[in-house]
Design a protein around this motif. Structure first.
Motif, short mmCIF file in Angstrom:
data_model
loop_
_atom_site.label_atom_id
_atom_site.label_comp_id
_atom_site.label_asym_id
_atom_site.label_seq_id
_atom_site.Cartn_x
_atom_site.Cartn_y
_atom_site.Cartn_z
N LYS A 201 0.82 -1.29 -0.10
CA LYS A 201 0.10 0.04 -0.17
C LYS A 201 0.83 1.40 -0.12
O LYS A 201 0.56 2.30 -0.62
CB LYS A 201 -1.07 -0.08 1.20
N ASN A 202 1.79 1.08 0.91
CA ASN A 202 3.05 2.47 1.09
C ASN A 202 4.23 2.00 0.78
O ASN A 202 4.64 1.19 1.81
CB ASN A 202 2.36 2.95 2.22
N ILE A 203 5.01 2.67 -0.14
CA ILE A 203 6.39 2.26 -0.45
C ILE A 203 7.19 3.52 -0.03
O ILE A 203 6.95 4.60 -0.66
CB ILE A 203 6.56 1.83 -1.61
N VAL A 204 8.35 3.30 0.64
CA VAL A 204 9.34 4.37 0.84
C VAL A 204 10.63 3.93 0.60
O VAL A 204 11.10 2.60 1.09
CB VAL A 204 9.14 4.89 2.50
N VAL A 205 11.45 4.68 0.01
CA VAL A 205 12.93 4.50 -0.16
C VAL A 205 13.62 5.57 0.94
O VAL A 205 13.51 6.42 1.15
CB VAL A 205 13.57 4.66 -1.58
N LEU A 206 14.39 4.53 2.06
CA LEU A 206 15.31 5.29 2.72
C LEU A 206 16.69 5.22 2.50
O LEU A 206 17.38 4.01 2.15
CB LEU A 206 15.03 4.72 4.32
N ASP A 207 17.42 6.45 2.43
CA ASP A 207 18.80 6.59 2.06
C ASP A 207 19.77 7.05 3.37
O ASP A 207 19.80 8.25 3.53
CB ASP A 207 18.79 7.50 0.87
N ASP B 39 5.95 -4.14 9.72
CA ASP B 39 4.68 -4.40 9.14
C ASP B 39 4.30 -3.81 7.87
O ASP B 39 4.19 -2.67 7.73
CB ASP B 39 3.41 -3.70 10.32
N THR B 40 4.67 -4.59 6.94
CA THR B 40 4.82 -4.24 5.34
C THR B 40 3.15 -3.80 5.13
O THR B 40 3.13 -3.10 3.87
CB THR B 40 5.37 -5.31 4.52
N ALA B 41 2.11 -4.14 5.77
CA ALA B 41 0.82 -3.72 5.27
C ALA B 41 0.67 -2.25 5.61
O ALA B 41 -0.21 -1.60 4.99
CB ALA B 41 -0.22 -4.69 6.14
N LYS B 42 1.53 -1.60 6.84
CA LYS B 42 1.54 -0.38 6.89
C LYS B 42 2.64 0.38 6.04
O LYS B 42 2.13 1.44 5.68
CB LYS B 42 1.62 0.12 8.32
N LEU B 43 3.77 -0.25 5.68
CA LEU B 43 4.77 0.49 5.13
C LEU B 43 5.97 -0.26 4.89
O LEU B 43 6.37 -1.41 5.69
CB LEU B 43 5.51 1.64 6.28
N LYS B 44 6.34 -0.48 3.69
CA LYS B 44 7.26 -1.09 2.80
C LYS B 44 8.42 -0.39 2.69
O LYS B 44 8.32 0.79 1.88
CB LYS B 44 6.79 -1.82 1.60
N VAL B 45 9.68 -0.54 3.32
CA VAL B 45 10.85 0.34 3.10
C VAL B 45 11.83 -0.66 2.25
O VAL B 45 12.17 -1.80 2.70
CB VAL B 45 11.29 0.43 4.68
N TYR B 46 12.65 0.31 1.45
CA TYR B 46 13.60 -0.27 0.57
C TYR B 46 14.73 0.77 1.02
O TYR B 46 14.58 1.88 0.92
CB TYR B 46 13.39 -0.37 -0.85
N TYR B 47 15.77 0.25 1.27
CA TYR B 47 17.09 0.89 1.55
C TYR B 47 17.85 0.93 0.28
O TYR B 47 18.35 0.12 -0.29
CB TYR B 47 17.73 0.11 2.79
N THR B 48 18.53 2.33 0.09
CA THR B 48 19.37 2.56 -1.03
C THR B 48 20.48 1.76 -0.80
O THR B 48 21.51 1.09 -1.36
CB THR B 48 19.94 3.84 -1.01
N SER C 79 16.03 10.90 2.53
CA SER C 79 17.75 10.72 2.72
C SER C 79 18.02 11.36 3.95
O SER C 79 17.74 12.41 4.46
CB SER C 79 18.47 11.24 1.65
N LEU C 80 19.05 10.68 4.76
CA LEU C 80 19.26 10.97 6.08
C LEU C 80 20.85 11.44 6.22
O LEU C 80 21.63 10.73 5.71
CB LEU C 80 19.17 10.13 7.21
N HIS C 81 21.12 12.78 6.66
CA HIS C 81 22.52 13.36 6.79
C HIS C 81 22.59 13.98 7.88
O HIS C 81 21.72 14.39 8.85
CB HIS C 81 22.73 14.16 5.57
N PRO D 277 7.87 12.59 -4.32
CA PRO D 277 8.38 13.54 -3.33
C PRO D 277 9.43 13.06 -2.45
O PRO D 277 9.72 12.08 -1.94
CB PRO D 277 7.06 13.47 -2.27
N ALA D 278 10.50 13.90 -2.37
CA ALA D 278 11.79 13.46 -1.77
C ALA D 278 12.35 14.64 -0.94
O ALA D 278 12.45 15.78 -1.38
CB ALA D 278 12.84 13.34 -2.91
N VAL D 279 13.05 14.24 0.21
CA VAL D 279 13.46 14.90 1.14
C VAL D 279 14.93 14.75 1.58
O VAL D 279 15.08 13.49 1.55
CB VAL D 279 12.53 15.46 2.34
N LEU D 280 15.67 15.56 2.12
CA LEU D 280 17.01 15.33 2.66
C LEU D 280 17.01 15.80 4.17
O LEU D 280 16.88 17.12 4.21
CB LEU D 280 18.04 15.80 1.76
#
Length: 620
Positions: A428-434, A470-479, A505-507, A574-577
């Motif tokens: 349902k919801n997919i996020v890439v975390l960097d 819980d991938t039903a709430k949020l599926k995360v893929y890491y760079t 992206s986290l810095h 939509p992307a943020v750092l």
């Protein structure tokens, strides 16, 4: 007649038949029609009967606590202890968020902001915004942890009142902003968390605006036992968000920013198989329920609307909440025969998407079992399935795919079912975390601390606890899932590869020539700020994150900023750092290198993403 539901209706769509339904709890529907409602756990059916006449000794003592995910309802059995809060002790919102007062031809001025201590409700605080004349039209809205009130024909001084710690336990600060163009004022209350209610009201002379904020509160508690289990059922005025930990024969149930209106729960429990004693600890930022336990139990819990239920069964019990039937088995392409001793709690999985495979883990050695019970594979992308044992002696079922795929798993008493497809068809919801930097690209350095390692620890090492739950709430893929350096364009392109909805992206920041520089800021690119199909922009995502992160960490708010960093500028979603803090600043350094604060950062990012998807749903 109008009815108020304790849990919101659910809008359910069957994408195969293209039909949609509004699902209302059966217990509510039955009671409105004058019937009794019971759930039969063994047959998985609802039983609706005519109500007994209470005047002739019938028992309508209450509904069974529901366990929504499992489809089970616990039989009430015997109530051992029960507590109910007096309604005079807590408050709930009147839902008044707009006041259409008479418009005048003159403007007033806000003169003061103060706490109204005449409000003695345990779970709410009221603040008074006074003016030198009557208020006119008032409108308000809330977003995340911010309440904004617009006052027409009213001016003010731009200022911020820090309230947390000396006049408030609920509100961090209250700000007023003057808008000379529209001849209006904005009043902004920053609440310490997001699970709250609020309302507004005017005094009789309409010169004082009252803003009341209500935190969640425990309103009832029931300890009971039946032939299958012991249980504790708790209710609040809003959904209860619990965290459970175990230590030395005790179970700690934490309800953050929730008030205990039940009084002292220091009680010995008699007649229970596992619960020996219950007691409560009231803290400034949470209520903690502690259970002293006998040995030999296993527990399950369910958050269902405004109710939280935790049940305790024998470790040897086999009546766990596995569904008896999987709906629409035809959509599952892989069918794995399930050993009779395996329950849903003994099944886990892990996604190795970088290498195009995932594994299903079963507790115990079943390698010989699968030699005699073959796995059925009708998937066009799962080209190889293998069974092996890991170093712990547990069974590992490895499913290799021809390309990166999403998957979902279900089970009943006979089989484990696996559905494979493109990520957007599964999640349902997919996020890439960097996690920024990596490999030879260390990023900022201070006192031997490398930015790349801090980024990775927060998002991946610690963050997996939240992001993978819980991938039903949020599926995360890491760079990246190791200490490697990837090109910036490769990181940005990864979002499109996995069909992501958002990119974060986290810095860590650094300014060696300006050691006083400190605080949290979140960047977006104006070149990638077009609203997606849900109406979300990169700048809005950045606003949510910065407003939640800096109060959670205790850092300064450096706000939302624009820049053309490649990972956000060349992105397709939509992307943020995030620049979480400055390694070069002493106070920020102590925050971003502290493991407890790092966990707070990871959890805050996780909860903010869930909040964003709730406000801007993908529609899948």
């Amino acid at each position: 007649n109008p009815m108020t539901l304790s849990a919101a209706p659910v809008y359910v769509t069957n994408y195969e038949t293209k039909t949609s339904y509004v699902m209302v709890p059966g217990s509510i529907t039955a009671s409105c029609l004058g019937y009794d409602y019971k759930w039969n756990s063994s047959t998985k059916t609802s039983v609706i009967t005519t109500q007994k006449n209470t005047s002739t000794g019938g028992d309508n003592s209450g509904e069974d606590p529901e366990l929504g995910d499992s489809g089970d309802i616990i039989e009430t059995g015997t109530t051992l202890n029960q507590w109910t809060a007096l309604t005079s002790q807590y408050g709930e919102s009147s839902t008044v968020h707009e006041i259409a007062a008479a418009t005048t031809s003159y403007n007033g001025t806000i003169t003061s902001v103060s706490r109204d201590y005449s409000n003695t409700k345990k779970n709410s605080e009221t603040f008074m915004i006074a003016a030198n004349t009557t208020f006119n039209k008032l409108t308000s809205n809330s977003s995340g942890n911010i309440i904004t009130i617009q006052a027409d024909n009213m001016s003010c001084i731009d200022q911020t009142n820090q309230t947390y710690g000396y006049s408030s336990n609920l509100i961090n600060k209250i700000s007023t902003y003057n808008n000379a163009v529209t001849l209006s004022s904005s009043i902004e209350l920053e609440v310490l968390q997001e699970n709250y209610q609020y309302d507004i009201a005017l005094s009789a002379d309409k010169q004082i605006l009252y803003v009341t904020v209500y935190y969640n509160t425990l309103t009832s508690a029931i300890i009971g036992t039946n032939s299958k289990c012991d249980y504790l059922n708790l209710s609040g005025i809003s959904p209860l968000d619990a965290t459970i930990t175990e230590a030395a024969g005790l179970i700690y149930i934490d309800f953050p920013y929730t008030i205990n209106s039940l009084g002292d729960l220091n009680t010995e429990v008699k007649g229970s198989n596992y619960i020996k004693q219950i007691f409560s600890i009231n803290m400034q930022d949470k209520t903690q329920i502690v259970l002293s336990m006998n040995e030999g139990y296993q527990y399950y819990y369910q958050e269902n609307g405004n109710q939280f239920t935790i049940i305790f069964q024998s470790k040897d019990s086999t009546n766990q909440s596995d569904p008896q039937e999987i709906i629409d088995k035809s959509k599952y392409e892989i069918v794995i025969p399930k050993p009779s001793a395996i329950t849903s709690a003994m099944i886990s999985d892990e996604d190795f998407y970088y290498n195009n495979y995932f594994v299903i883990n079963l507790q115990g050695d079943y390698k010989d079992y699968f030699n005699n019970q073959p796995i059925s594979n009708n998937s066009s992308t799962a080209y190889k399935i293998s069974v092996s044992l890991n170093s712990s002696g547990n069974t590992v079922i490895k499913i290799a795919t021809s390309k990166l795929q999403g998957y979902e798993i279900a089970s009943d008493n006979e089989n484990i079912y696996v559905n494979i497809g493109n990520p957007r068809d599964i999640y349902k919801n997919i996020v890439v975390l960097d996690p920024g930097h990596g490999g030879a690209a260390t990023g900022a350095l201070k006192n031997g601390k490398q930015e790349k390692n801090i980024n990775f620890k927060i998002l991946y090492t610690i963050g997996k606890k939240y992001f993978n739950q819980d991938t039903a709430k949020l599926k995360v893929y890491y760079t990246r899932t190791s200490d490697v350096d990837l090109s910036l364009k490769e990181r940005a392109a990864f979002a499109n590869k996995v069909g992501a909805d958002l990119f974060v992206s986290l810095h860590m920041n650094s300014a060696e020539n300006a050691p006083s520089a400190k605080g949290t800021e979140v960047f977006y690119s104006h070149n990638n700020n077009v609203a997606n199909s849900a109406g979300l922009t990169s700048s809005t995502l950045a606003s949510y994150l910065v407003k939640n992160l800096y109060p959670a960490l205790g850092t300064n708010n450096r706000g939302v900023k624009e820049d053309i960093f490649t990972v956000i500028d060349k992105n397709t979603v939509p992307a943020v750092l995030i620049e979480l803090g400055f390694l070069s600043n002493t106070s920020d350094y102590s925050v971003i290198t502290n493991e407890e604060k790092q966990a707070v950062a990871a959890e805050t990012i996780y909860k903010t993403l869930l909040q964003v998807f709730e406000k801007y749903p993908t529609g899948r």
